[in-house]
Design an enzyme around this catalytic site. Structure first.
Site, PDB file in Angstrom:
ATOM      1  N   GLU A 162      13.483  -9.112 -66.245  1.00  0.00           N
ATOM      2  CA  GLU A 162      14.891  -8.881 -66.590  1.00  0.00           C
ATOM      3  C   GLU A 162      15.036  -7.806 -67.668  1.00  0.00           C
ATOM      4  O   GLU A 162      16.060  -7.714 -68.350  1.00  0.00           O
ATOM      5  CB  GLU A 162      15.564 -10.202 -66.988  1.00  0.00           C
ATOM      6  CG  GLU A 162      15.426 -11.275 -65.912  1.00  0.00           C
ATOM      7  CD  GLU A 162      16.695 -11.594 -65.113  1.00  0.00           C
ATOM      8  OE1 GLU A 162      17.798 -11.394 -65.630  1.00  0.00           O
ATOM      9  OE2 GLU A 162      16.566 -12.062 -63.950  1.00  0.00           O
ATOM     10  N   HIS A 230      18.316 -15.478 -71.525  1.00  0.00           N
ATOM     11  CA  HIS A 230      17.500 -14.330 -71.930  1.00  0.00           C
ATOM     12  C   HIS A 230      17.159 -14.499 -73.409  1.00  0.00           C
ATOM     13  O   HIS A 230      17.948 -15.073 -74.167  1.00  0.00           O
ATOM     14  CB  HIS A 230      18.287 -13.013 -71.792  1.00  0.00           C
ATOM     15  CG  HIS A 230      18.526 -12.573 -70.384  1.00  0.00           C
ATOM     16  ND1 HIS A 230      19.735 -12.081 -69.954  1.00  0.00           N
ATOM     17  CD2 HIS A 230      17.705 -12.527 -69.312  1.00  0.00           C
ATOM     18  CE1 HIS A 230      19.652 -11.750 -68.676  1.00  0.00           C
ATOM     19  NE2 HIS A 230      18.438 -12.021 -68.257  1.00  0.00           N
ATOM     20  N   CYS A 348      23.994  -7.215 -74.614  1.00  0.00           N
ATOM     21  CA  CYS A 348      23.739  -7.176 -73.161  1.00  0.00           C
ATOM     22  C   CYS A 348      24.238  -5.871 -72.563  1.00  0.00           C
ATOM     23  O   CYS A 348      23.702  -5.401 -71.555  1.00  0.00           O
ATOM     24  CB  CYS A 348      24.485  -8.297 -72.440  1.00  0.00           C
ATOM     25  SG  CYS A 348      24.000  -9.935 -72.946  1.00  0.00           S
TER      26      CYS A 348
HETATM   27  O1  SUG Z   1      22.580 -12.100 -65.678  1.00  0.00           O
HETATM   28  N1  SUG Z   1      26.030 -12.641 -65.948  1.00  0.00           N
HETATM   29  C1  SUG Z   1      24.833 -11.953 -66.428  1.00  0.00           C
HETATM   30  C2  SUG Z   1      24.879 -11.764 -67.924  1.00  0.00           C
HETATM   31  C3  SUG Z   1      23.751 -10.889 -68.408  1.00  0.00           C
HETATM   32  C4  SUG Z   1      23.646 -10.844 -69.896  1.00  0.00           C
HETATM   33  N2  SUG Z   1      22.618  -9.985 -70.283  1.00  0.00           N
HETATM   34  C5  SUG Z   1      21.779 -10.178 -71.342  1.00  0.00           C
HETATM   35  N3  SUG Z   1      21.702 -11.334 -71.947  1.00  0.00           N
HETATM   36  N4  SUG Z   1      21.038  -9.216 -71.692  1.00  0.00           N
HETATM   37  C6  SUG Z   1      23.584 -12.735 -66.007  1.00  0.00           C
HETATM   38  O2  SUG Z   1      23.615 -13.967 -66.070  1.00  0.00           O
HETATM   39  C7  SUG Z   1      27.545 -13.475 -64.230  1.00  0.00           C
HETATM   40  C8  SUG Z   1      28.180 -12.981 -62.956  1.00  0.00           C
HETATM   41  C9  SUG Z   1      29.167 -13.950 -62.359  1.00  0.00           C
HETATM   42  O3  SUG Z   1      28.995 -15.149 -62.505  1.00  0.00           O
HETATM   43  O4  SUG Z   1      30.142 -13.464 -61.729  1.00  0.00           O
HETATM   44  C10 SUG Z   1      26.316 -12.683 -64.650  1.00  0.00           C
HETATM   45  O5  SUG Z   1      25.651 -12.124 -63.809  1.00  0.00           O
END
Ligand code: SUG
Length: 419
Positions: A162, A230, A348
């Site tokens: 990731e 994460h 993020c």
């Molecule tokens: O991968 N949310 C992302 C958020 C990513 C955050 N990034 C970091 N922490 N670096 C994920 O969970 C939600 C999409 C939805 O539910 O429509 C989503 O993909």
């Protein structure tokens, strides 16, 4: 010019919506089905970039991905009209906005061949994110085409990677050799661990890092169970400062001892669970902050989401932090609520690259006037609101496609990205 830190923010795409696609991401689950506001979301992201430029920081962008991803749908033998709702939502997701998951970056000062290495993240754990990497890779290969960079294909499945969200770098200054920390998880609880240790090890090898200055560290199972999908939800590092929750790592004593041995000047700011619970940390996204070095020796600033102000234990703790004489001299709340409602805070939304800006394709770098022009396109084209039912609406889909094309054309990237 020496290498400096550049933050590349993902522009929030016109299809931004709440589809509840990420198991283990509490905000994504909690807001599933709510109406989203893509125009507002993208303008919040632009405002964050403007604030960072005002601090004297160098800013870059990544473009939203073309959505819906018709190539992915066709590989699955379906289309937006025919797909089942969960596949339709996965094909339409704007999740590429979270640039911290685009790639892992090792600056030239850390690598044996003196190049800055980038490996695009495969994101294989979540279906809606697993098809991001080809478009991300096209952007990385364009932005970092100079021979100062080495851009790598994704680590093969099934080893989930990731990207920078599970990677930290500690160093005396950005352009000096650093210690790279790869944080992985182990599945076993209710929620999946998204970063596989084999993926982290592969990235470290491909980036030609010095094994003596590379640490592989396990994320604590309790952090994953509490919703820290994460590592960057519970820890952030910048230069010689590590800011982390007490329960972030499985074996913090061994990790901190190694860090102190490798970087004697390290400063670890650890937040005890007795002062801020994991629940409050994750709800407020305190650690999903951008910890940045201000120009002209002004110390560091912590760019936090406004949700930290709404969590009394967190805000009080930040006030106490500022009253002390530590390395963090400023705390700056930013409003990225639309992204936050899907579990994506300020950290993020950005990928950090340490490099000389002159070596980067200028189409991916921004200043105030360029952001004004991008904001004007967003104001004019991005949908105002999307509800789950809209994902079947051909007019909305056409609007999203046209919005994307307008931006890509404006930035003169059609040749590279319209593939
Ligand atoms: O991968 N949310 C992302 C958020 C990513 C955050 N990034 C970091 N922490 N670096 C994920 O969970 C939600 C999409 C939805 O539910 O429509 C989503 O993909």
């Amino acid at each position: 010019m020496p290498a400096i830190e550049i933050n590349f923010d993902g522009i929030i795409g016109p299809s931004h919506n709440y589809a509840g696609l990420s198991l283990g991401n509490l905000a994504s689950a909690g807001n599933s089905g709510s109406p989203s506001f893509p125009r507002q979301a993208a303008l919040e992201g632009i405002a964050k970039m403007r604030a960072n430029i005002a601090l004297g920081l160098t800013q870059g962008i990544f473009l939203p991905h073309r959505r819906p991803d018709t190539a992915w749908l066709s590989a699955l033998g379906t289309s937006m009209a025919d797909a089942e709702p969960h596949i339709r939502a996965a094909a339409f997701s704007a999740s590429a906005m979270w640039a911290a998951n685009a790639a892992t970056v090792s600056p030239a000062a850390d690598t044996l061949d003196g190049k800055c290495h980038l490996t695009v993240a495969n994101l294989v754990t979540m279906p809606h994110r697993s098809h991001e990497w080809p478009q991300t890779l096209a952007q990385l290969r364009t932005a970092f085409a100079s021979d100062r960079f080495s851009v790598h294909d994704p680590v093969p499945a099934p080893f989930g990677d990731e990207g920078a969200a599970n990677h930290m770098r500690l160093c005396e200054s950005h352009d000096a050799p650093g210690v790279e920390v790869f944080v992985y998880g182990r599945s076993g609880g209710t929620f999946p661990a998204r970063q596989h240790p084999e993926a982290s090890k592969a990235v470290a090898r491909k980036h030609r890092l010095d094994p003596g200055r590379t640490l592989l560290v396990q994320q604590s199972a309790e952090a994953i169970e509490a919703g820290a999908f994460h590592n960057d939800v519970v820890a952030v590092a910048n230069e010689r400062v590590l800011f982390a929750h007490e329960q972030a790592f499985a074996d913090k004593s061994a990790f901190f001892a190694e860090l102190s041995r490798l970087i004697p000047s390290i400063e670890i700011i650890e937040v005890p669970a007795s002062q801020i619970s994991l629940t409050d940390a994750i709800q407020s996204y305190l650690f999903n902050a951008q910890l940045v070095t201000l120009p002209d020796g002004a110390g560091m600033a912590l760019i936090v989401p406004t949700e930290t102000q709404a969590t009394p234990a967190v805000w009080q703790w930040l006030e106490t932090l500022l009253a002390g004489n530590g390395p963090i001299r400023r705390v700056m709340p930013v409003d990225v609520r639309q992204s936050m409602a899907n579990g994506g805070g300020p950290a993020c939304l950005r990928l950090r690259v340490v490099a000389d800006p002159a070596d980067i394709d200028a189409r991916f770098l921004v200043d105030g006037p360029k952001l004004d022009r991008i904001a004007a396109i967003i104001e004019q084209h991005w949908p105002e609101r999307i509800t789950p039912d809209d994902l079947r609406n051909a007019d909305l889909i056409a609007q999203v496609e046209q919005s994307w094309l307008t931006l890509v054309d404006h930035l003169q990237l059609s040749r590279e990205l319209c593939v």
